[in-house]
Design a protein around this motif. Structure first.
Motif, PDB file in Angstrom:
ATOM      1  N   ARG A  50     -19.981 -26.575  26.885  1.00 11.91           N
ATOM      2  CA  ARG A  50     -20.336 -25.165  26.764  1.00 11.91           C
ATOM      3  C   ARG A  50     -19.334 -24.447  25.869  1.00 11.91           C
ATOM      4  N   PRO A  51     -19.735 -23.322  25.262  1.00  9.94           N
ATOM      5  CA  PRO A  51     -18.769 -22.537  24.485  1.00  9.94           C
ATOM      6  C   PRO A  51     -17.590 -22.131  25.359  1.00  9.94           C
ATOM      7  N   GLY A  52     -16.386 -22.368  24.853  1.00 10.52           N
ATOM      8  CA  GLY A  52     -15.193 -21.984  25.587  1.00 10.52           C
ATOM      9  C   GLY A  52     -14.793 -22.923  26.703  1.00 10.52           C
ATOM     10  N   GLU A  53     -15.360 -24.122  26.737  1.00  9.13           N
ATOM     11  CA  GLU A  53     -15.069 -25.032  27.843  1.00  9.13           C
ATOM     12  C   GLU A  53     -13.590 -25.407  27.901  1.00  9.13           C
ATOM     13  N   ALA A  54     -12.994 -25.664  26.739  1.00  8.47           N
ATOM     14  CA  ALA A  54     -11.562 -25.983  26.716  1.00  8.47           C
ATOM     15  C   ALA A  54     -10.742 -24.782  27.152  1.00  8.47           C
ATOM     16  N   MET A  55     -11.171 -23.592  26.739  1.00  4.61           N
ATOM     17  CA  MET A  55     -10.486 -22.362  27.135  1.00  4.61           C
ATOM     18  C   MET A  55     -10.584 -22.150  28.640  1.00  4.61           C
ATOM     19  N   LEU A  56     -11.732 -22.463  29.205  1.00  2.00           N
ATOM     20  CA  LEU A  56     -11.929 -22.308  30.648  1.00  2.00           C
ATOM     21  C   LEU A  56     -11.010 -23.241  31.418  1.00  2.00           C
ATOM     22  N   ALA A  57     -10.820 -24.450  30.917  1.00  2.39           N
ATOM     23  CA  ALA A  57      -9.915 -25.395  31.571  1.00  2.39           C
ATOM     24  C   ALA A  57      -8.491 -24.860  31.563  1.00  2.39           C
ATOM     25  N   LYS A  58      -8.083 -24.273  30.432  1.00  2.00           N
ATOM     26  CA  LYS A  58      -6.758 -23.672  30.358  1.00  2.00           C
ATOM     27  C   LYS A  58      -6.624 -22.517  31.339  1.00  2.00           C
ATOM     28  N   LEU A  59      -7.657 -21.704  31.404  1.00  2.00           N
ATOM     29  CA  LEU A  59      -7.635 -20.551  32.295  1.00  2.00           C
ATOM     30  C   LEU A  59      -7.480 -20.990  33.740  1.00  2.00           C
ATOM     31  N   ASN A  60      -8.157 -22.054  34.119  1.00  2.00           N
ATOM     32  CA  ASN A  60      -8.046 -22.560  35.481  1.00  2.00           C
ATOM     33  C   ASN A  60      -6.633 -23.052  35.796  1.00  2.00           C
ATOM     34  N   GLU A  61      -5.928 -23.510  34.749  1.00  2.00           N
ATOM     35  CA  GLU A  61      -4.568 -23.988  34.946  1.00  2.00           C
ATOM     36  C   GLU A  61      -3.572 -22.851  35.145  1.00  2.00           C
ATOM     37  N   VAL A  62      -3.751 -21.755  34.381  1.00  2.00           N
ATOM     38  CA  VAL A  62      -2.718 -20.712  34.358  1.00  2.00           C
ATOM     39  C   VAL A  62      -3.079 -19.473  35.151  1.00  2.00           C
ATOM     40  N   ALA A  63      -4.337 -19.346  35.598  1.00  2.00           N
ATOM     41  CA  ALA A  63      -4.744 -18.120  36.291  1.00  2.00           C
ATOM     42  C   ALA A  63      -3.875 -17.895  37.530  1.00  2.00           C
ATOM     43  N   PRO A  64      -3.294 -16.710  37.673  1.00  2.00           N
ATOM     44  CA  PRO A  64      -2.447 -16.431  38.834  1.00  2.00           C
ATOM     45  C   PRO A  64      -3.282 -16.145  40.068  1.00  2.00           C
ATOM     46  N   GLY A  65      -2.661 -16.216  41.230  1.00  2.00           N
ATOM     47  CA  GLY A  65      -3.338 -15.847  42.463  1.00  2.00           C
ATOM     48  C   GLY A  65      -3.655 -14.363  42.461  1.00  2.00           C
ATOM     49  N   LEU A  66      -4.580 -13.963  43.311  1.00  2.00           N
ATOM     50  CA  LEU A  66      -5.028 -12.572  43.340  1.00  2.00           C
ATOM     51  C   LEU A  66      -3.885 -11.616  43.646  1.00  2.00           C
ATOM     52  N   LEU A  67      -3.024 -11.944  44.616  1.00  2.00           N
ATOM     53  CA  LEU A  67      -1.936 -11.044  44.980  1.00  2.00           C
ATOM     54  C   LEU A  67      -0.956 -10.868  43.831  1.00  2.00           C
ATOM     55  N   ARG A  68      -0.657 -11.958  43.129  1.00  2.00           N
ATOM     56  CA  ARG A  68       0.254 -11.881  41.997  1.00  2.00           C
ATOM     57  C   ARG A  68      -0.340 -11.027  40.883  1.00  2.00           C
ATOM     58  N   LEU A  69      -1.636 -11.187  40.658  1.00  2.00           N
ATOM     59  CA  LEU A  69      -2.303 -10.403  39.625  1.00  2.00           C
ATOM     60  C   LEU A  69      -2.262  -8.915  39.967  1.00  2.00           C
ATOM     61  N   LEU A  70      -2.558  -8.569  41.210  1.00  2.00           N
ATOM     62  CA  LEU A  70      -2.540  -7.164  41.624  1.00  2.00           C
ATOM     63  C   LEU A  70      -1.134  -6.583  41.557  1.00  2.00           C
ATOM     64  N   ALA A  71      -0.145  -7.394  41.877  1.00  2.00           N
ATOM     65  CA  ALA A  71       1.235  -6.924  41.842  1.00  2.00           C
ATOM     66  C   ALA A  71       1.699  -6.619  40.426  1.00  2.00           C
ATOM     67  N   SER A  72       1.168  -7.324  39.463  1.00  2.00           N
ATOM     68  CA  SER A  72       1.610  -7.121  38.079  1.00  2.00           C
ATOM     69  C   SER A  72       0.948  -5.924  37.427  1.00  2.00           C
ATOM     70  N   MET A  73      -0.205  -5.524  37.907  1.00  2.00           N
ATOM     71  CA  MET A  73      -0.962  -4.465  37.244  1.00  2.00           C
ATOM     72  C   MET A  73      -0.240  -3.117  37.201  1.00  2.00           C
ATOM     73  N   PRO A  74       0.393  -2.627  38.269  1.00  2.00           N
ATOM     74  CA  PRO A  74       1.054  -1.326  38.190  1.00  2.00           C
ATOM     75  C   PRO A  74       2.210  -1.300  37.200  1.00  2.00           C
ATOM     76  N   LEU A  75       2.793  -2.434  36.908  1.00  2.00           N
ATOM     77  CA  LEU A  75       3.912  -2.503  35.993  1.00  2.00           C
ATOM     78  C   LEU A  75       3.454  -2.557  34.537  1.00  2.00           C
ATOM     79  N   GLY A  76       2.156  -2.583  34.319  1.00  2.00           N
ATOM     80  CA  GLY A  76       1.646  -2.598  32.950  1.00  2.00           C
ATOM     81  C   GLY A  76       1.727  -3.957  32.290  1.00  2.00           C
ATOM     82  N   ARG A  77       1.983  -4.990  33.078  1.00  2.00           N
ATOM     83  CA  ARG A  77       2.080  -6.335  32.500  1.00  2.00           C
ATOM     84  C   ARG A  77       0.730  -7.037  32.562  1.00  2.00           C
TER      85      ARG A  77
END
Length: 280
Positions: free
Chosen positions: A85-112
């Motif tokens: 599929r289009p972006g299949e290699a990109m999706l595999a990378k995303l699955n490797e580096v995607a942070p957990g939900l709590l970490r993602l929410l914690a980073s948002m207020p800091l503008g990161r």
């Protein structure tokens, strides 16, 4: 090797020293029948002198050695890239580096932005370009996505059709003002080596497909931009097509490079994972 000419057939057999048949090549149709997968590489080496290209204007009876390459060898399901599929290699990378939900929410207020942000943006861009390319399939073109290459890189998209073969590098820069020159791309005061990398990727694809098909396959590089506000291409740029992702509809009018049979031969080679294993 041995030849066999009977009942209208003209075949070239590859045999082991004990006489056991390993493969045979129909010299009229160019079809290679591999009888034992273990001897694939040896068979292709033995047949190399007979796999040279011939002109499309020459008839099969007068052509001599047929245009055959590894694309004629039966393709195992696990080696077939047509299902990517289009972006299949990109999706595999995303699955490797995607942070957990709590970490993602914690980073948002800091503008990161999380590390996954760039991969998500790239995935969205490749999917948009892929959707546009798939529209060309109805116009006698063939498309492949996310072709894996050695050293953990990939070709975003490969477009094969009557107008040529194109290696497409997708870049997603929403709202950006982009200038494309002979050697680099400038975005917001920064330079990116997109042009040089696109040329190198196309050369790599051309080498792999030429080796697999048994005849020269020229591959042209394309830079496809998604979501940009302004796109300026310097008149000094040569050899690289630069398009917005919505511009691929114009390719359906491109003809005169490959006939239908050659399109299918190149596509058959390109969809095999084995074609790209030795790509450098």
């Amino acid at each position: 090797m041995s030849t066999w000419k009977r009942y209208g057939h003209n075949r070239l057999y590859v045999n082991r020293a004990d006489g056991e048949k390993l493969a045979w090549l129909d010299r009229d149709t160019g079809k290679l029948n591999l009888l034992d997968e273990r001897y694939r590489d040896r068979v292709l080496d033995a047949l190399a002198p007979y796999l040279a290209g011939t002109s499309r204007s020459t008839s099969a009876q007068d052509a001599g050695p047929p245009r055959v390459g590894t694309s004629q060898v039966p393709l195992a399901a696990e080696d077939d890239l047509a299902a990517n599929r289009p972006g299949e290699a990109m999706l595999a990378k995303l699955n490797e580096v995607a942070p957990g939900l709590l970490r993602l929410l914690a980073s948002m207020p800091l503008g990161r932005r999380s590390e996954a942000y760039g991969w998500r943006r790239g995935l969205a861009g490749e999917r948009k370009v892929g959707a546009e390319l798939e529209r060309l399939v109805r116009k006698d073109w063939r498309v492949l996505h996310s072709i894996p290459l050695p050293r953990d890189v990939d070709i975003d998209h490969l477009l094969i059709g009557p107008g040529g073969v194109f290696c497409i590098n997708t870049k997603h820069h929403r709202g950006a003002r982009i200038w494309v020159g002979e050697d680099s791309v400038k975005i917001g005061g920064q330079s990116y080596p997109y042009v040089r990398k696109s040329r190198a990727e196309a050369r790599r694809a051309s080498s792999a497909l030429t080796r697999a098909c048994g005849f020269p396959v020229d591959v042209r590089p394309v830079l496809a931009f998604v979501g940009v506000e302004k796109l300026t291409v310097a008149p000094t740029l040569h050899g690289v097509h630069v398009v917005r992702h919505k511009d691929f509809s114009a390719f359906k009018r491109a003809t005169g490079v490959w006939v239908a049979a050659d399109v299918e031969r190149i596509y058959a080679a390109a969809r095999s994972r084995r074609t790209w294993l030795g790509s450098r």
